[in-house]
Design a protein around this motif. Structure first.
Motif, PDB file in Angstrom:
ATOM      1  N   ASP A 126      -7.919  27.124  -1.719  1.00 16.25           N
ATOM      2  CA  ASP A 126      -9.265  26.961  -2.268  1.00 16.25           C
ATOM      3  C   ASP A 126      -9.182  26.873  -3.800  1.00 16.25           C
ATOM      4  O   ASP A 126      -8.868  27.887  -4.444  1.00 16.25           O
ATOM      5  N   PRO A 127      -9.338  25.713  -4.400  1.00 14.18           N
ATOM      6  CA  PRO A 127      -9.769  24.488  -3.701  1.00 14.18           C
ATOM      7  C   PRO A 127      -8.610  23.833  -2.982  1.00 14.18           C
ATOM      8  O   PRO A 127      -7.458  24.020  -3.352  1.00 14.18           O
ATOM      9  N   PHE A 128      -8.947  23.044  -1.985  1.00 14.61           N
ATOM     10  CA  PHE A 128      -7.942  22.287  -1.264  1.00 14.61           C
ATOM     11  C   PHE A 128      -7.705  21.016  -2.077  1.00 14.61           C
ATOM     12  O   PHE A 128      -8.527  20.092  -2.067  1.00 14.61           O
ATOM     13  N   GLU A 129      -6.574  20.943  -2.753  1.00 12.60           N
ATOM     14  CA  GLU A 129      -6.432  19.915  -3.799  1.00 12.60           C
ATOM     15  C   GLU A 129      -5.045  19.299  -3.785  1.00 12.60           C
ATOM     16  O   GLU A 129      -4.042  19.985  -3.578  1.00 12.60           O
ATOM     17  N   ILE A 130      -5.058  17.990  -4.046  1.00  7.07           N
ATOM     18  CA  ILE A 130      -3.814  17.259  -4.229  1.00  7.07           C
ATOM     19  C   ILE A 130      -4.004  16.281  -5.384  1.00  7.07           C
ATOM     20  O   ILE A 130      -5.082  15.707  -5.568  1.00  7.07           O
ATOM     21  N   THR A 131      -2.979  16.104  -6.189  1.00  6.89           N
ATOM     22  CA  THR A 131      -2.983  15.145  -7.300  1.00  6.89           C
ATOM     23  C   THR A 131      -1.898  14.115  -7.043  1.00  6.89           C
ATOM     24  O   THR A 131      -0.725  14.478  -6.890  1.00  6.89           O
ATOM     25  N   ILE A 132      -2.309  12.859  -6.997  1.00  5.00           N
ATOM     26  CA  ILE A 132      -1.375  11.771  -6.743  1.00  5.00           C
ATOM     27  C   ILE A 132      -1.437  10.823  -7.940  1.00  5.00           C
ATOM     28  O   ILE A 132      -2.518  10.356  -8.316  1.00  5.00           O
ATOM     29  N   ALA A 133      -0.288  10.551  -8.525  1.00 10.24           N
ATOM     30  CA  ALA A 133      -0.218   9.669  -9.702  1.00 10.24           C
ATOM     31  C   ALA A 133       0.677   8.485  -9.401  1.00 10.24           C
ATOM     32  O   ALA A 133       1.679   8.617  -8.702  1.00 10.24           O
TER      33      ALA A 133
ATOM     34  N   ILE B 137      -5.521   6.424  -2.236  1.00  9.58           N
ATOM     35  CA  ILE B 137      -4.171   5.942  -2.549  1.00  9.58           C
ATOM     36  C   ILE B 137      -4.136   4.420  -2.523  1.00  9.58           C
ATOM     37  O   ILE B 137      -3.518   3.772  -3.386  1.00  9.58           O
ATOM     38  N   GLY B 138      -4.805   3.838  -1.535  1.00 14.20           N
ATOM     39  CA  GLY B 138      -4.828   2.378  -1.465  1.00 14.20           C
ATOM     40  C   GLY B 138      -5.488   1.743  -2.689  1.00 14.20           C
ATOM     41  O   GLY B 138      -5.022   0.730  -3.211  1.00 14.20           O
ATOM     42  N   GLN B 139      -6.575   2.331  -3.181  1.00 12.90           N
ATOM     43  CA  GLN B 139      -7.245   1.788  -4.375  1.00 12.90           C
ATOM     44  C   GLN B 139      -6.395   2.004  -5.626  1.00 12.90           C
ATOM     45  O   GLN B 139      -6.359   1.156  -6.521  1.00 12.90           O
ATOM     46  N   LEU B 140      -5.710   3.140  -5.655  1.00 17.90           N
ATOM     47  CA  LEU B 140      -4.830   3.412  -6.790  1.00 17.90           C
ATOM     48  C   LEU B 140      -3.689   2.405  -6.838  1.00 17.90           C
ATOM     49  O   LEU B 140      -3.252   1.984  -7.919  1.00 17.90           O
ATOM     50  N   ASP B 141      -3.221   1.993  -5.658  1.00 23.61           N
ATOM     51  CA  ASP B 141      -2.151   1.007  -5.603  1.00 23.61           C
ATOM     52  C   ASP B 141      -2.611  -0.330  -6.213  1.00 23.61           C
ATOM     53  O   ASP B 141      -1.845  -1.027  -6.872  1.00 23.61           O
ATOM     54  N   GLN B 142      -3.915  -0.679  -6.032  1.00 20.70           N
ATOM     55  CA  GLN B 142      -4.440  -1.920  -6.607  1.00 20.70           C
ATOM     56  C   GLN B 142      -4.575  -1.839  -8.134  1.00 20.70           C
ATOM     57  O   GLN B 142      -4.549  -2.871  -8.808  1.00 20.70           O
ATOM     58  N   MET B 143      -4.731  -0.640  -8.662  1.00 19.71           N
ATOM     59  CA  MET B 143      -4.902  -0.478 -10.103  1.00 19.71           C
ATOM     60  C   MET B 143      -3.601  -0.692 -10.866  1.00 19.71           C
ATOM     61  O   MET B 143      -3.616  -0.931 -12.072  1.00 19.71           O
ATOM     62  N   GLY B 144      -2.488  -0.564 -10.177  1.00 17.38           N
ATOM     63  CA  GLY B 144      -1.207  -0.711 -10.864  1.00 17.38           C
ATOM     64  C   GLY B 144      -0.718   0.605 -11.425  1.00 17.38           C
ATOM     65  O   GLY B 144       0.459   0.934 -11.344  1.00 17.38           O
ATOM     66  N   ALA B 145      -1.599   1.370 -12.010  1.00 16.44           N
ATOM     67  CA  ALA B 145      -1.254   2.686 -12.532  1.00 16.44           C
ATOM     68  C   ALA B 145      -2.533   3.486 -12.602  1.00 16.44           C
ATOM     69  O   ALA B 145      -3.613   2.954 -12.876  1.00 16.44           O
ATOM     70  N   GLY B 146      -2.403   4.808 -12.302  1.00 17.29           N
ATOM     71  CA  GLY B 146      -3.599   5.629 -12.337  1.00 17.29           C
ATOM     72  C   GLY B 146      -3.348   6.990 -11.721  1.00 17.29           C
ATOM     73  O   GLY B 146      -2.208   7.377 -11.438  1.00 17.29           O
ATOM     74  N   LEU B 147      -4.461   7.681 -11.497  1.00 20.04           N
ATOM     75  CA  LEU B 147      -4.373   9.067 -11.029  1.00 20.04           C
ATOM     76  C   LEU B 147      -5.552   9.338 -10.107  1.00 20.04           C
ATOM     77  O   LEU B 147      -6.680   8.957 -10.407  1.00 20.04           O
ATOM     78  N   VAL B 148      -5.228  10.026  -8.946  1.00 17.66           N
ATOM     79  CA  VAL B 148      -6.272  10.466  -8.018  1.00 17.66           C
ATOM     80  C   VAL B 148      -6.151  11.968  -7.847  1.00 17.66           C
ATOM     81  O   VAL B 148      -5.057  12.486  -7.575  1.00 17.66           O
ATOM     82  N   VAL B 149      -7.271  12.644  -8.023  1.00 13.98           N
ATOM     83  CA  VAL B 149      -7.317  14.085  -7.768  1.00 13.98           C
ATOM     84  C   VAL B 149      -8.338  14.294  -6.664  1.00 13.98           C
ATOM     85  O   VAL B 149      -9.535  14.020  -6.849  1.00 13.98           O
ATOM     86  N   LEU B 150      -7.830  14.780  -5.475  1.00 15.04           N
ATOM     87  CA  LEU B 150      -8.702  15.052  -4.341  1.00 15.04           C
ATOM     88  C   LEU B 150      -8.821  16.558  -4.231  1.00 15.04           C
ATOM     89  O   LEU B 150      -7.890  17.250  -3.811  1.00 15.04           O
ATOM     90  N   SER B 151      -9.976  17.065  -4.655  1.00 15.18           N
ATOM     91  CA  SER B 151     -10.173  18.514  -4.720  1.00 15.18           C
ATOM     92  C   SER B 151     -11.393  18.852  -3.896  1.00 15.18           C
ATOM     93  O   SER B 151     -12.537  18.557  -4.300  1.00 15.18           O
ATOM     94  N   GLY B 152     -11.132  19.470  -2.728  1.00 14.45           N
ATOM     95  CA  GLY B 152     -12.243  19.772  -1.844  1.00 14.45           C
ATOM     96  C   GLY B 152     -12.928  18.484  -1.446  1.00 14.45           C
ATOM     97  O   GLY B 152     -12.291  17.540  -0.981  1.00 14.45           O
ATOM     98  N   GLU B 153     -14.244  18.432  -1.638  1.00 11.57           N
ATOM     99  CA  GLU B 153     -15.002  17.237  -1.300  1.00 11.57           C
ATOM    100  C   GLU B 153     -15.306  16.391  -2.538  1.00 11.57           C
ATOM    101  O   GLU B 153     -16.287  15.647  -2.561  1.00 11.57           O
ATOM    102  N   THR B 154     -14.471  16.515  -3.554  1.00  8.50           N
ATOM    103  CA  THR B 154     -14.622  15.717  -4.777  1.00  8.50           C
ATOM    104  C   THR B 154     -13.354  14.930  -5.018  1.00  8.50           C
ATOM    105  O   THR B 154     -12.251  15.492  -4.980  1.00  8.50           O
ATOM    106  N   VAL B 155     -13.538  13.628  -5.261  1.00 10.07           N
ATOM    107  CA  VAL B 155     -12.393  12.783  -5.559  1.00 10.07           C
ATOM    108  C   VAL B 155     -12.612  12.188  -6.959  1.00 10.07           C
ATOM    109  O   VAL B 155     -13.655  11.631  -7.261  1.00 10.07           O
ATOM    110  N   THR B 156     -11.623  12.378  -7.812  1.00 11.53           N
ATOM    111  CA  THR B 156     -11.658  11.853  -9.179  1.00 11.53           C
ATOM    112  C   THR B 156     -10.595  10.770  -9.302  1.00 11.53           C
ATOM    113  O   THR B 156      -9.420  11.019  -8.992  1.00 11.53           O
TER     114      THR B 156
END
Length: 719
Positions: free
Chosen positions: A97-104, A154-173
């Motif tokens: 808590d929070p249930f979170e993963i950061t993928i870059a 992850i799929g949308q991040l792959d289209q960006m070429g470079a970026g960062l996704v933070v999935l924290s609970g029910e919030t995605v940044t």
């Protein structure tokens, strides 16, 4: 015995067969329990291990939570043939808590840190990224749909070429950089469709998303460029083409054109534009349009440049000959000396100036000729009429002539009408003329007073003014209320009158001269001492027959001692003994008196009627001046000798007598003006004392003279 043995064998066989049957049944039950256990564990979210011994099952591993543990237990207990179940080694996952993963994602690799709800989720993320994430921890607490949202992210991040996704609970940044706002909107829409999560947008764009567009206008030597161009189009080429950049307002994107031919089409459009006189090239979307005007050769070259393009883009051109749709017009301003022309002219037309003058020409020459000739005819007729005005403005077209300005008099209008009759047939002609003069003849008056000076008034003939009159008289002439008779250039008899009276002007008290259609009227009042009969005789002999004149002496006379400044000579004068005597400034020494009297005689001669001792009408000027010298010199104890001289023409004895009489006449005139007679001696020398050669006209003129010689009192020589 045999029966006993047989029974024993039968009993043993039965017992053996029963033992074998029991062992086979137990093995079958264990297999069924093991298979059922594997089926249940294979469907579990997490990796679970089992050990089956007969009908006893032992399970190890991890489950998400107690509910999952209870459900697993229930499923296992439902296995047919199960005797005992051991799940003591099955552990519950820790709650994150929070249930979170950061993928870059970078250009080279993916990285991830945080937790996942299951190994299946780990494998899903690894498959989506192509990377292994062994360091991700398993944890409980993942919201519903968490894995699906993460996979989409992850799929949308792959289209960006470079970026960062933070999935924290029910919030995605989502962070990163995409090309356009449309790309960003597509990513956000995909995330919204993946689940009802809160989306935090931290995505920047390299470009504002507006489509590429180029609009370049070239007109009157000025270039204006607006729009947005791709990164791979060289903007410097635009400046090079038009040799200026003051009107270029272009935004250059960081993105290349999506159409592969965009740059080539833009370059071709600009090349074609430079071949025109004026025009606009527009490149929007996948279409290029060129519109403009140019010379016939320029239009042909521009069309060929566009036709050479090998492209799937749409290319259109709307080209016309420069000036083909413009009305032919000549506008000309005329100030009486110089003309300025502007307008739109046909080919090979050059405006000429009124009266053959040079023209300051700012007009544009078109490429098409005046096929009907109407414009040329109207322009020539209009310019000829304009030249008859003092100042004016002309507008001439193929169908109309408009003329406005200032003319000298109404008589000019008839000439203008005749000139404009040369216009092309059916031409509408309009004039708006202002006249400087009503056309009546000159009629004017000159007045003069020896004290006040001269003034002219009335309608003067063209070319006659105060300066011309003053030059003829030798005095300044003031300007009264005057106008100019612009249609009357004749001064009549006035030049002859002015020339005749100029000889006597210093001796004129008042003058009134009128010049009209019937001739000249002249009234003169002469200074005291002027021989009026001689003046009248001379004027009667020299004036034209249309001059009526009168001449009279000054009456009444001024009081003795009256002072004035003579307007004709500029000298101060005093009225003494009935004469105007000038006031001269000189030293009353012998040398001073000698120099003063010599100056008088050099400035104005003492002359006589031919063969006579009578002074002529102009000698009064020199006599009065000699009196002005003699009176103060005599008062300074000096005496003078008046000597008369002749040339060698004629009889010597007669010349001697005439010279004596003339010397006596001068002596008498000086005495009349107040010079004591005791101080003056008159001697005639005839032709005995020449100062020049009597063989020449000039020499004889110099020898006919009157001399003044000064002496100290008592030293006067015997004549």
């Amino acid at each position: 015995m045999r029966g006993l043995i047989g029974s024993l064998v039968l009993i043993a066989g039965v017992i053996g067969l029963g033992a074998w049957g029991a062992a086979d049944h137990a093995s079958r039950i264990e297999g069924k329990v093991s298979q059922a256990t594997d089926d249940i564990l294979d469907g579990a979210p997490h990796v679970l291990a089992s050990r089956v011994s007969g009908r006893d099952v032992t399970v190890t591993g991890r489950v998400t939570d107690q509910a999952e543990w209870d459900a697993l237990q229930a499923d296992l207990l439902g296995i047919e043939g199960l005797r005992r179940l051991d799940m003591s080694a099955v552990q519950l996952l820790p709650v994150a808590d929070p249930f979170e993963i950061t993928i870059a994602k970078t250009e080279d690799a993916w990285t991830a840190e945080g937790v996942v709800p299951s190994e299946a989720a780990r494998r899903t993320f690894e498959v989506a990224t192509g990377e292994l994430f062994p360091d991700l921890d398993l944890a409980a607490g993942a919201p519903t749909g968490w894995v699906d949202v993460g996979t989409v992210a992850i799929g949308q991040l792959d289209q960006m070429g470079a970026g960062l996704v933070v999935l924290s609970g029910e919030t995605v940044t989502v962070s990163g950089v995409v090309d356009t706002p449309a790309d960003r909107a597509s990513i956000l829409a995909a995330l919204e469709q993946a689940g009802a999560f809160t989306i935090i947008n931290d995505i920047d764009t390299r470009d504002d998303g507006r489509p590429f567009a180029l609009r370049v206008t070239f007109n009157d030597g000025q270039v204006r460029a607006l729009g947005k161009v791709p990164q791979d189009w060289p903007m410097g080429a635009l400046v090079t083409r038009f040799e200026r950049n003051d009107g270029i307002r272009l935004e250059q994107s960081v993105l290349a054109a999506s159409q592969p031919d965009w740059v080539n089409v833009a370059e071709a459009g600009l090349d074609a534009l430079t071949l025109l006189i004026e025009g606009t090239v527009v490149l929007e979307g996948s279409a290029l349009t060129l519109a403009g005007e140019g010379s016939p050769d320029g239009i042909e070259a521009a069309a060929k440049r566009l036709a050479a393009l090998d492209t799937d883009m749409t290319v259109e051109a709307e080209l016309s000959v420069f000036g083909a749709d413009r009305p032919l017009v000549l506008s000309m301003n005329w100030d009486g000396q110089q003309a300025e022309a502007s307008g739109t002219f046909p080919a090979e037309f050059t405006p000429r100036g009124p009266q053959g003058t040079a023209v300051i020409n700012s007009g544009e020459v078109m490429f098409l000729p005046d096929e009907k000739g109407a414009f040329t005819a109207n322009a020539n007729a209009g310019v000829a009429a304009l030249g008859l005005l003092q100042t004016g403005i002309l507008t001439a077209t193929e169908t109309e002539i408009v003329l406005a300005g200032t003319a000298t008099s109404p008589q000019v209008e008839d000439t203008i009408t005749a000139v404009l009759a040369n216009a092309a047939p059916d031409t509408a002609v309009s004039t708006d003329l202002t006249f400087l003069d009503d056309g009546s003849p000159a009629s004017w008056r000159l007045t003069y007073d020896a004290i006040e000076g001269a003034e002219v008034e009335g309608r003067l003939p063209l070319g006659v003014g105060p300066d011309e009159i003053g030059a003829a008289l030798g005095v300044p002439v003031g300007l009264g209320s005057t106008t100019t008779a612009l249609e009357d250039e004749s001064a009549g008899s006035s030049p002859a009158v002015l020339a005749a009276v100029a000889v006597y002007f210093p001796e004129i008290e008042t003058l009134s001269m009128t010049q009209g259609a019937s001739g000249v009227g002249l009234d003169l009042v002469m200074s005291p001492g002027v021989q009026i009969d001689l003046v009248a005789q001379t004027l009667a002999e020299t004036l034209p027959v249309d001059v009526a004149f009168s001449i009279s002496p000054l009456d009444p006379l001024p009081a003795n001692g009256t002072l004035r400044v003579n307007a004709a000579t500029g000298l101060s004068e005093v009225f003494v003994n009935g004469f105007w005597i000038p006031e001269l400034d000189f030293g009353t020494t012998l040398a001073g008196c000698t120099e003063a009297s010599a100056g008088v005689l050099s400035g104005g001669s003492v002359s006589f009627l031919s063969g006579s001792a009578r002074l002529d009408a102009t000698s009064i000027r020199a006599i009065n001046a000699l009196a002005a010298v003699a009176v103060p010199c005599v008062e300074a104890d000096l005496e003078l000798e008046v000597s008369g001289h002749t040339d060698a023409s004629g009889d010597a004895e007669q010349n001697q007598v005439l010279s004596q009489e003339r010397a006596e006449a001068v002596r008498a005139a000086l005495i009349a003006r107040g010079v004591p007679q005791r101080a003056i001696t008159a001697i005639g020398f005839g032709d005995s004392q020449p100062v020049a050669d009597n063989e020449t006209v000039e020499g004889r003129a110099l020898n006919r003279r009157t001399d003044i010689v000064w002496f100290e009192r008592g030293a006067l020589r015997d004549p």
